[in-house]
Design a protein around this motif. Structure first.
Motif, mmCIF file in Angstrom:
data_model
loop_
_atom_site.group_PDB
_atom_site.id
_atom_site.type_symbol
_atom_site.label_atom_id
_atom_site.label_comp_id
_atom_site.label_asym_id
_atom_site.label_seq_id
_atom_site.Cartn_x
_atom_site.Cartn_y
_atom_site.Cartn_z
ATOM 1 N N GLU A 196 0.810 -1.217 0.000
ATOM 2 C CA GLU A 196 0.000 0.000 0.000
ATOM 3 C C GLU A 196 0.847 1.273 0.000
ATOM 4 N N TYR A 197 2.137 1.148 0.402
ATOM 5 C CA TYR A 197 3.014 2.316 0.440
ATOM 6 C C TYR A 197 3.999 2.366 -0.736
ATOM 7 N N PHE A 198 3.993 1.356 -1.558
ATOM 8 C CA PHE A 198 5.015 1.229 -2.605
ATOM 9 C C PHE A 198 5.025 2.421 -3.559
ATOM 10 N N SER A 199 3.868 2.907 -3.961
ATOM 11 C CA SER A 199 3.802 3.992 -4.949
ATOM 12 C C SER A 199 4.440 5.281 -4.438
ATOM 13 N N LEU A 200 4.572 5.433 -3.136
ATOM 14 C CA LEU A 200 5.156 6.650 -2.561
ATOM 15 C C LEU A 200 6.639 6.785 -2.884
ATOM 16 N N PHE A 201 7.288 5.685 -3.285
ATOM 17 C CA PHE A 201 8.739 5.703 -3.483
ATOM 18 C C PHE A 201 9.159 5.958 -4.929
ATOM 19 N N GLY A 202 8.220 6.053 -5.845
ATOM 20 C CA GLY A 202 8.521 6.431 -7.216
ATOM 21 C C GLY A 202 9.432 5.478 -7.957
ATOM 22 N N ILE A 203 9.300 4.201 -7.678
ATOM 23 C CA ILE A 203 10.150 3.183 -8.316
ATOM 24 C C ILE A 203 9.404 2.592 -9.502
ATOM 25 N N GLU A 204 9.994 2.678 -10.695
ATOM 26 C CA GLU A 204 9.339 2.180 -11.898
ATOM 27 C C GLU A 204 9.519 0.674 -12.061
ATOM 28 N N ASN A 205 10.701 0.167 -11.765
ATOM 29 C CA ASN A 205 10.989 -1.260 -11.934
ATOM 30 C C ASN A 205 11.665 -1.760 -10.665
ATOM 31 N N ASN A 206 10.978 -2.628 -9.935
ATOM 32 C CA ASN A 206 11.540 -3.107 -8.668
ATOM 33 C C ASN A 206 11.916 -4.581 -8.724
ATOM 34 N N SER A 207 12.272 -5.076 -9.895
ATOM 35 C CA SER A 207 12.735 -6.456 -9.999
ATOM 36 C C SER A 207 14.086 -6.578 -9.302
ATOM 37 N N PRO A 208 14.379 -7.738 -8.724
ATOM 38 C CA PRO A 208 15.643 -7.918 -8.000
ATOM 39 C C PRO A 208 16.876 -7.605 -8.834
ATOM 40 N N SER A 209 16.881 -7.960 -10.103
ATOM 41 C CA SER A 209 18.057 -7.728 -10.941
ATOM 42 C C SER A 209 18.324 -6.245 -11.157
ATOM 43 N N ILE A 210 17.295 -5.417 -11.009
ATOM 44 C CA ILE A 210 17.452 -3.971 -11.171
ATOM 45 C C ILE A 210 17.818 -3.308 -9.845
ATOM 46 N N LEU A 211 17.111 -3.660 -8.782
ATOM 47 C CA LEU A 211 17.340 -2.980 -7.506
ATOM 48 C C LEU A 211 18.589 -3.443 -6.783
ATOM 49 N N TRP A 212 19.118 -4.595 -7.146
ATOM 50 C CA TRP A 212 20.374 -5.054 -6.541
ATOM 51 C C TRP A 212 21.530 -4.541 -7.391
ATOM 52 N N ASP A 213 21.895 -3.292 -7.180
ATOM 53 C CA ASP A 213 22.891 -2.647 -8.037
ATOM 54 C C ASP A 213 24.322 -2.957 -7.628
ATOM 55 N N THR A 214 24.514 -3.673 -6.518
ATOM 56 C CA THR A 214 25.867 -4.072 -6.128
ATOM 57 C C THR A 214 26.134 -5.545 -6.451
ATOM 58 N N GLU A 215 25.251 -6.160 -7.214
ATOM 59 C CA GLU A 215 25.432 -7.575 -7.556
ATOM 60 C C GLU A 215 26.702 -7.772 -8.368
#
Length: 285
Positions: A196-215
């Protein structure tokens, strides 16, 4: 280049390990209706690499801190001595029974929708979160195994005595099933927020491969015609500092590796005998 882990720009450490303190502060600036309650286990001494110490000690939050080791628990008691807003437990959190997280929290005045839950127990993190049925924290910070690539779903055995860890992808699948969305990562922590709070963060793509930028780039495995297994690159075992070289993962002993398909035991025996004789002759040259 991955640019969607927007919370990483707020990373800073007060006592946290990989910038979680600063990221938590930013999340709390965005979240509405906060109640200033947090939960952490295993808490160690309540300060070392803690994701909740800054909230409790510097920002005046209420907290529940759980530590199973008796020596560390005594240190935890010293850290929060005189703090009447913090509830301390010397327990090993389990999946069921009196030591389940639900049961421990029900013995405190913490609200059902408390703000922050930090899970870091080097193994059964997935299963402990999965076992939480009554309480629904707004934000969950949970450790994943950073050696497992973001496209692999791996969940360790549901066993308190096992310390393997689970993959980020598997935690993401679990989070979605529980009504959460991934909003960021640090080196080995995934950060989820209630849907219910996700839209507040303005994230377009929250797939793990995208959000894990230190992989990092994981080694790939392939095999040769004679049955030799090869890694594309060597690596060090996590926490062990033991080197695994490119030819270390062999299932078949060297004398059984041949570049042919032997149809019977007799043919296989001749091939092995030939290799043995060849090695003996070579060594006597």
């Amino acid at each position: 280049m991955k640019k969607s882990n927007i919370l990483s720009q707020y990373a800073k450490n007060v006592v946290s390990q990989n910038g979680e303190d600063g990221i938590i502060e930013r999340i709390l600036e965005i979240l509405p209706n906060t109640n200033n309650w947090c939960v952490e286990f295993g808490a160690w001494d309540g300060k070392y690499l803690s994701n909740c110490y800054n909230l409790i000690s510097n920002l005046g939050w209420n907290g529940v801190m759980i530590e199973g080791n008796s020596n560390k628990y005594r240190q935890l008691q010293q850290t929060y001595k005189g703090n009447e807003k913090t509830y301390l437990f010397n327990r090993f959190v389990n999946f069921t029974g009196k030591n389940s997280l639900d049961n421990i929290l029900q013995s405190t005045p913490i609200p059902i929708d408390f703000d922050i839950l930090s899970i870091d127990i080097d193994g059964n993190d997935y299963h402990i979160w999965d076992s939480l049925k009554i309480f629904m924290p707004k934000v969950v910070i949970i450790e994943f195994n950073p050696t497992i690539p973001s496209d692999i779903a791996f969940v360790q055995e549901r066993n308190i005595d096992v310390s393997h860890g689970s993959s980020l992808l598997s935690l993401n699948i679990l989070g979605i099933s529980k009504g959460y969305e991934l909003i960021g990562t640090t080196l080995c922590n995934a950060i989820f927020v209630k849907k219910e709070y996700f839209s507040l963060f303005g994230i377009e793509n929250n797939s793990p491969s995208i959000l894990w930028d230190t992989e990092g780039e994981a080694p790939r495995v392939f095999q040769l015609f004679d049955g030799t297994i090869v890694l594309s690159k060597g690596f060090n075992l996590i926490w062990k500092n033991v080197k695994v070289d490119t030819y270390d993962l062999q299932k078949i002993p060297k004398y059984f590796r041949f570049n042919h398909d032997y149809q019977n035991i007799y043919g296989l025996f001749k091939a092995i005998l030939f290799k043995v004789i060849k090695k003996i002759v070579y060594n006597f040259k």
